[in-house]
Write a protein that holds these residues in place. Structure first.
Motif, short mmCIF file in Angstrom:
data_model
loop_
_atom_site.label_atom_id
_atom_site.label_comp_id
_atom_site.label_asym_id
_atom_site.label_seq_id
_atom_site.Cartn_x
_atom_site.Cartn_y
_atom_site.Cartn_z
N HIS A 4 -31.24 -1.12 -20.56
CA HIS A 4 -29.79 -1.00 -20.36
C HIS A 4 -29.06 -0.76 -21.67
CE1 HIS A 4 -30.65 -2.08 -16.35
NE2 HIS A 4 -30.96 -3.32 -16.61
N GLY A 5 -29.80 -0.56 -22.74
CA GLY A 5 -29.17 -0.22 -24.01
C GLY A 5 -28.84 -1.43 -24.87
N GLU A 6 -29.28 -2.63 -24.45
CA GLU A 6 -28.99 -3.82 -25.26
C GLU A 6 -29.86 -3.79 -26.53
OE1 GLU A 6 -28.47 -7.89 -23.28
OE2 GLU A 6 -30.16 -8.24 -24.63
N LYS A 7 -29.28 -4.24 -27.63
CA LYS A 7 -30.04 -4.27 -28.89
C LYS A 7 -31.17 -5.30 -28.78
CE LYS A 7 -27.40 -1.43 -31.21
NZ LYS A 7 -27.86 -0.07 -30.91
N PRO A 8 -32.33 -5.03 -29.38
CA PRO A 8 -33.45 -5.96 -29.27
C PRO A 8 -33.11 -7.38 -29.73
CG PRO A 8 -34.18 -3.89 -30.22
CD PRO A 8 -32.69 -3.79 -30.10
N GLY A 9 -32.22 -7.49 -30.72
CA GLY A 9 -31.92 -8.82 -31.27
C GLY A 9 -31.19 -9.73 -30.29
N ALA A 10 -30.57 -9.17 -29.25
CA ALA A 10 -29.77 -10.00 -28.35
C ALA A 10 -30.64 -10.90 -27.47
CB ALA A 10 -28.87 -9.11 -27.49
N HIS A 11 -31.55 -10.34 -26.71
CA HIS A 11 -32.44 -11.16 -25.87
C HIS A 11 -33.93 -10.92 -26.16
CE1 HIS A 11 -28.85 -11.62 -23.30
NE2 HIS A 11 -29.39 -12.79 -23.02
N TYR A 12 -34.28 -9.62 -26.13
CA TYR A 12 -35.71 -9.27 -26.15
C TYR A 12 -36.46 -9.90 -27.32
CZ TYR A 12 -39.52 -6.33 -27.80
OH TYR A 12 -40.70 -5.91 -28.35
N GLU A 13 -35.93 -9.76 -28.54
CA GLU A 13 -36.70 -10.24 -29.70
C GLU A 13 -36.84 -11.76 -29.74
OE1 GLU A 13 -36.52 -6.64 -32.95
OE2 GLU A 13 -35.33 -8.43 -33.33
N PRO A 14 -35.72 -12.51 -29.60
CA PRO A 14 -35.91 -13.97 -29.60
C PRO A 14 -36.79 -14.42 -28.44
CG PRO A 14 -33.58 -13.38 -29.24
CD PRO A 14 -34.30 -12.12 -29.59
N GLU A 15 -36.66 -13.79 -27.29
CA GLU A 15 -37.48 -14.19 -26.14
C GLU A 15 -38.96 -13.90 -26.40
OE1 GLU A 15 -34.08 -13.60 -22.64
OE2 GLU A 15 -35.74 -12.19 -22.77
#
Ligand SMILES: Nc1ncnc2c1ncn2[C@@H]1O[C@H](COP(=O)(O)OP(=O)(O)OP(=O)(O)O)[C@@H](O)[C@H]1O
Ligand SMILES: [Mg+2]
Length: 417
Positions: A132-143
């Motif tokens: 959906h275009g969200e930056k990796p740092g928002a959810h994906y990377e910490p998760e």
């Protein structure tokens, strides 16, 4: 060659399989007192998955594999049986993963099929925000960082077995050689039989010859081979097998996810193999299966390949960022301490995964459609797309090994541009 073909020729003859599946599902739901509520179609294999409503009001999943003669190793009934054993093994050996590893509720065996059930986990895959275009740092990377830290600490690091040279040749070289006949049978001969093809402007050698070169010349991978293997916690760690069930819990590092669908492997394992499956999901596989490929050839020995409409931009960002993310994890640093060839192995594994996946596409019997417009995606086009990318990445990886004995991350990922 066009990717717009109307007819979706399925290379494997699946006639009869669906009737067996229906009969087994009717039998199993009868035994469980359940009713089918949905089909799950996100998977990448010939396994059939249905969501069921259980008599206690809960929701479950039946995963069923009916033996399909001609399926590639990894998609066959024996591997499926081992997959069930692996889930049972991990659940027993690694209590620290109990809340986050797939459960196994019931197991059923027939003469030419096997099935298991598990709870249905309402969830999204780990990479969804990126689409959906969200930056990796928002959810994906910490998760992903939290998830991998747990898998490494409670999984891979449970075991450490030393291994002699030649593991890459055994695992990756042999896998390609074993599956190559399938590619030769269904892909254009100019791609599989020629000594050289040009892909996206790069002159590439035949991948079977490159795999043979790796098998024949151990010095090529001497600095890259694994020296230690670890506990077999997964084996097919693609982004669709990492399900986020509760973002808040995950953010607080108290569960909130489930790892599903291990490969079916019980012996000591190289974690680099698994982590390059995440890279492969982001670089080509997940977008390729959702959108299809554009494949053109101006001449029989000159080809271009791309993901139709382009990959998701944040997948590319995340692909470049995966190794840097791993390096921030203390458990990862412990896992790879003294393993100088780790990064090169991860990048070489990525190239081989793409080629292995090309063969898998040819033993997939699910009908796939473009996510935007429901156009059928031909298994042959999906196989060809993975193959062309695989040849490109393997050529680059081997060239780097020949030049310096190792593979540079940014030089390898430049192929994604
Ligand atoms: N228990 C579950 N709860 C929620 N969704 C699930 C569950 N099991 C599977 N799914 C969904 O179905 C998809 C396919 O399932 P799974 O990964 O088990 O099969 P597969 O990739 O087709 O098979 P395999 O790798 O065994 O050949 C998953 O990616 C996920 O989206
Ligand atoms: Mg899966």
């Amino acid at each position: 060659m066009s990717t717009q073909r109307e007819a979706t020729a399925l290379p494997l003859d699946a006639t009869g399989i669906e009737a067996v599946e229906e009969a087994v599902i009717a039998d199993l739901t009868g035994r469980l007192g359940a009713t089918v509520s949905d089909e799950l179609t996100e998977g990448g294999s010939p396994a059939r998955l249905v969501r069921i409503d259980l008599p206690d009001g809960g929701a479950g999943v039946i995963k069923l594999l009916v033996d399909l003669p001609g399926a590639v190793d990894g998609h066959d009934l024996d591997s499926f049986r081992v997959k069930i054993q692996q889930i049972a093994k991990v659940r027993q050996d690694a209590p620290g993963l109990g809340d986050v590893y797939t459960e196994l509720s019931d197991v059923f065996y027939g003469s030419n099929w096997a099935a298991y059930t598990m709870p249905f986990y309402p969830s999204r895959d780990i990479a969804e925000p990126l689409r959906h275009g969200e930056k990796p740092g928002a959810h994906y990377e910490p998760e992903l960082g939290t998830i991998l830290d747990t898998l490494i600490t409670h999984g891979y690091l449970r075991e450490r077995t030393s291994i002699g040279p030649g593991h890459i040749a055994d695992v990756h070289g042999d896998r390609l050689s074993r599956r190559f006949w399938l590619l030769q049978k269904y892909l254009p001969a100019q791609l599989t039989d020629a000594d050289r093809i040009v892909i996206n402007g790069m002159v590439c050698r035949n991948p079977l010859h490159l795999a043979q070169r790796i098998i024949d010349d151990p010095s090529l991978t001497a600095g890259v081979d694994a020296t230690w293997l670890h506990y077999p916690v997964h084996g097919d760690l693609n982004t669709r097998n990492i399900l986020v069930t509760d973002e808040r819990k995950l953010a607080n590092r108290v569960g909130g996810y489930r790892i599903i669908d291990p490969r079916g492997t019980l012996g000591p394992w190289d974690p680099a193999y698994d982590l390059s499956k995440i890279l492969f999901s982001l670089s080509v596989w997940d977008a390729g299966l959702r959108k299809g490929f554009t494949i053109d050839s101006a001449r029989s020995d000159e080809w271009t390949v791309g993901i139709r409409g382009g990959n998701y931009p944040e997948y590319i960002t995340a692909a470049h960022g995966l190794l840097p993310l791993l390096r921030t994890l203390p458990s990862f640093r412990e896992l790879t301490a003294g393993d100088a060839g780790w990064e090169s192995r991860y990048l070489l594994g990525h190239a081989f995964h793409l080629l292995a996946e090309a063969a898998c596409r040819l033993s997939d019997i699910k009908k796939r459609t473009n996510e935007d417009n429901d156009t059928a995606l031909s298994p042959i086009d999906l196989a060809t797309g993975h193959y062309l990318y695989g040849v490109l990445f393997l050529e680059n990886a081997v060239q780097q090994l020949e030049a310096s004995g190792s593979i540079d991350h940014e030089a390898a990922l430049a192929r994604l541009a």
